[in-house]
Design an enzyme around this catalytic site. Sequence first.
Site, PDB file in Angstrom:
ATOM      1  N   TYR A  22      -4.331  11.760  10.110  1.00 61.61           N
ATOM      2  CA  TYR A  22      -2.969  11.722  10.654  1.00 61.61           C
ATOM      3  C   TYR A  22      -2.727  12.682  11.814  1.00 61.61           C
ATOM      4  O   TYR A  22      -1.613  12.728  12.349  1.00 61.61           O
ATOM      5  CB  TYR A  22      -1.957  12.010   9.531  1.00 61.61           C
ATOM      6  CG  TYR A  22      -2.071  11.054   8.358  1.00 61.61           C
ATOM      7  CD1 TYR A  22      -1.835   9.693   8.519  1.00 61.61           C
ATOM      8  CD2 TYR A  22      -2.430  11.519   7.094  1.00 61.61           C
ATOM      9  CE1 TYR A  22      -1.952   8.812   7.454  1.00 61.61           C
ATOM     10  CE2 TYR A  22      -2.551  10.646   6.014  1.00 61.61           C
ATOM     11  CZ  TYR A  22      -2.309   9.295   6.199  1.00 61.61           C
ATOM     12  OH  TYR A  22      -2.422   8.420   5.149  1.00 61.61           O
ATOM     13  N   ASN A  69       7.974   3.958   8.602  1.00 62.30           N
ATOM     14  CA  ASN A  69       6.686   4.287   7.999  1.00 62.30           C
ATOM     15  C   ASN A  69       7.000   4.734   6.577  1.00 62.30           C
ATOM     16  O   ASN A  69       7.408   5.874   6.335  1.00 62.30           O
ATOM     17  CB  ASN A  69       5.975   5.407   8.762  1.00 62.30           C
ATOM     18  CG  ASN A  69       4.581   5.668   8.194  1.00 62.30           C
ATOM     19  OD1 ASN A  69       4.223   5.143   7.144  1.00 62.30           O
ATOM     20  ND2 ASN A  69       3.814   6.493   8.896  1.00 62.30           N
ATOM     21  N   HIS A  75       2.930   0.076  -0.176  1.00 57.95           N
ATOM     22  CA  HIS A  75       1.983  -0.739  -0.933  1.00 57.95           C
ATOM     23  C   HIS A  75       2.529  -1.253  -2.269  1.00 57.95           C
ATOM     24  O   HIS A  75       1.902  -2.095  -2.892  1.00 57.95           O
ATOM     25  CB  HIS A  75       0.697   0.070  -1.159  1.00 57.95           C
ATOM     26  CG  HIS A  75       0.189   0.707   0.112  1.00 57.95           C
ATOM     27  ND1 HIS A  75      -0.165  -0.037   1.220  1.00 57.95           N
ATOM     28  CD2 HIS A  75       0.042   2.017   0.485  1.00 57.95           C
ATOM     29  CE1 HIS A  75      -0.544   0.774   2.197  1.00 57.95           C
ATOM     30  NE2 HIS A  75      -0.428   2.031   1.778  1.00 57.95           N
ATOM     31  N   ASP A  82      13.332  -5.145  -0.857  1.00 56.65           N
ATOM     32  CA  ASP A  82      14.615  -5.820  -1.047  1.00 56.65           C
ATOM     33  C   ASP A  82      15.698  -5.223  -0.146  1.00 56.65           C
ATOM     34  O   ASP A  82      16.579  -5.948   0.326  1.00 56.65           O
ATOM     35  CB  ASP A  82      15.048  -5.733  -2.518  1.00 56.65           C
ATOM     36  CG  ASP A  82      14.290  -6.722  -3.405  1.00 56.65           C
ATOM     37  OD1 ASP A  82      13.522  -7.554  -2.853  1.00 56.65           O
ATOM     38  OD2 ASP A  82      14.448  -6.656  -4.639  1.00 56.65           O
ATOM     39  N   HIS A  95       2.349   2.239  10.683  1.00 57.01           N
ATOM     40  CA  HIS A  95       1.413   3.184  10.063  1.00 57.01           C
ATOM     41  C   HIS A  95       0.652   3.893  11.162  1.00 57.01           C
ATOM     42  O   HIS A  95       0.249   3.261  12.147  1.00 57.01           O
ATOM     43  CB  HIS A  95       0.438   2.456   9.128  1.00 57.01           C
ATOM     44  CG  HIS A  95       1.148   1.707   8.060  1.00 57.01           C
ATOM     45  ND1 HIS A  95       1.735   2.338   6.987  1.00 57.01           N
ATOM     46  CD2 HIS A  95       1.439   0.393   7.939  1.00 57.01           C
ATOM     47  CE1 HIS A  95       2.339   1.425   6.243  1.00 57.01           C
ATOM     48  NE2 HIS A  95       2.185   0.252   6.797  1.00 57.01           N
ATOM     49  N   SER A  97      -2.299   5.380  10.645  1.00 51.89           N
ATOM     50  CA  SER A  97      -3.714   5.035  10.466  1.00 51.89           C
ATOM     51  C   SER A  97      -3.885   3.512  10.416  1.00 51.89           C
ATOM     52  O   SER A  97      -2.909   2.773  10.194  1.00 51.89           O
ATOM     53  CB  SER A  97      -4.237   5.654   9.165  1.00 51.89           C
ATOM     54  OG  SER A  97      -3.578   5.086   8.047  1.00 51.89           O
ATOM     55  N   ARG A 106      -4.660   0.115   0.208  1.00 50.98           N
ATOM     56  CA  ARG A 106      -3.812   0.225   1.406  1.00 50.98           C
ATOM     57  C   ARG A 106      -3.775  -1.070   2.213  1.00 50.98           C
ATOM     58  O   ARG A 106      -3.020  -1.196   3.178  1.00 50.98           O
ATOM     59  CB  ARG A 106      -4.305   1.358   2.314  1.00 50.98           C
ATOM     60  CG  ARG A 106      -4.213   2.731   1.702  1.00 50.98           C
ATOM     61  CD  ARG A 106      -4.637   3.819   2.681  1.00 50.98           C
ATOM     62  NE  ARG A 106      -5.082   4.995   1.978  1.00 50.98           N
ATOM     63  CZ  ARG A 106      -4.283   5.961   1.518  1.00 50.98           C
ATOM     64  NH1 ARG A 106      -2.984   5.881   1.706  1.00 50.98           N
ATOM     65  NH2 ARG A 106      -4.778   7.000   0.875  1.00 50.98           N
TER      66      ARG A 106
HETATM   67  C1  DQA Z   1       0.449   5.680   6.208  1.00 51.26           C
HETATM   68  C2  DQA Z   1      -0.630   4.898   5.440  1.00 51.26           C
HETATM   69  C3  DQA Z   1      -0.330   4.866   3.947  1.00 51.26           C
HETATM   70  O1  DQA Z   1      -1.333   4.142   3.260  1.00 51.26           O
HETATM   71  C4  DQA Z   1      -0.293   6.275   3.397  1.00 51.26           C
HETATM   72  O2  DQA Z   1       0.043   6.262   2.038  1.00 51.26           O
HETATM   73  C5  DQA Z   1       0.591   7.190   4.171  1.00 51.26           C
HETATM   74  C6  DQA Z   1       0.619   7.077   5.619  1.00 51.26           C
HETATM   75  C7  DQA Z   1       0.104   5.826   7.690  1.00 51.26           C
HETATM   76  O3  DQA Z   1       0.982   6.214   8.466  1.00 51.26           O
HETATM   77  O4  DQA Z   1      -1.039   5.574   8.097  1.00 51.26           O
HETATM   78  O5  DQA Z   1       1.216   8.074   3.619  1.00 51.26           O
HETATM   79  O6  DQA Z   1       1.672   4.973   6.109  1.00 51.26           O
END
Ligand code: DQA
Length: 136
Positions: A22, A69, A75, A82, A95, A97, A106
Amino acid sequence: MKLLFINGVNLNLTGKREKGVYGSQTLDEINAEIVKHFKDDECEFYQSNCEGEICSKIQSAECDGIILNAGAFTHYSYAIRDAIAAVSVPVVEVHMSNVHAREEFRHKSVLSEVCKGVILGFGKNSYILAGESFKI
Ligand code: DQA
């Protein structure tokens, strides 16, 4: 244009956790760059580790677009899904990543289906790309 950036669970630790994934900038530093980029727009930032608070924020949003985000809530949170489906404000899922290049759990998002679009894998620029998507 009024843009609302919502960050979910654990995103407050950005810059401190899993820096290889990140990055080393804090969420405040990333948000400051977003403000600079969208200098002609109004940006609001909200972060919460609580699922219900994120639902409430989405329900009360008065803006042109939400950049969301949701972190790991992405997930499995049918509640956030909703909430997105219940409002008319468009939501873009973000996201930092590339979740598809990571662990199997993920790869699934329960939010994507009710979002306008999804942007992932571009680090902090995912937020900027998502915000820009409301202008095209
Ligand atoms: C995330 C990806 C998610 O799987 C993870 O739980 C995060 C960050 C991302 O910004 O890449 O907390 O949302």
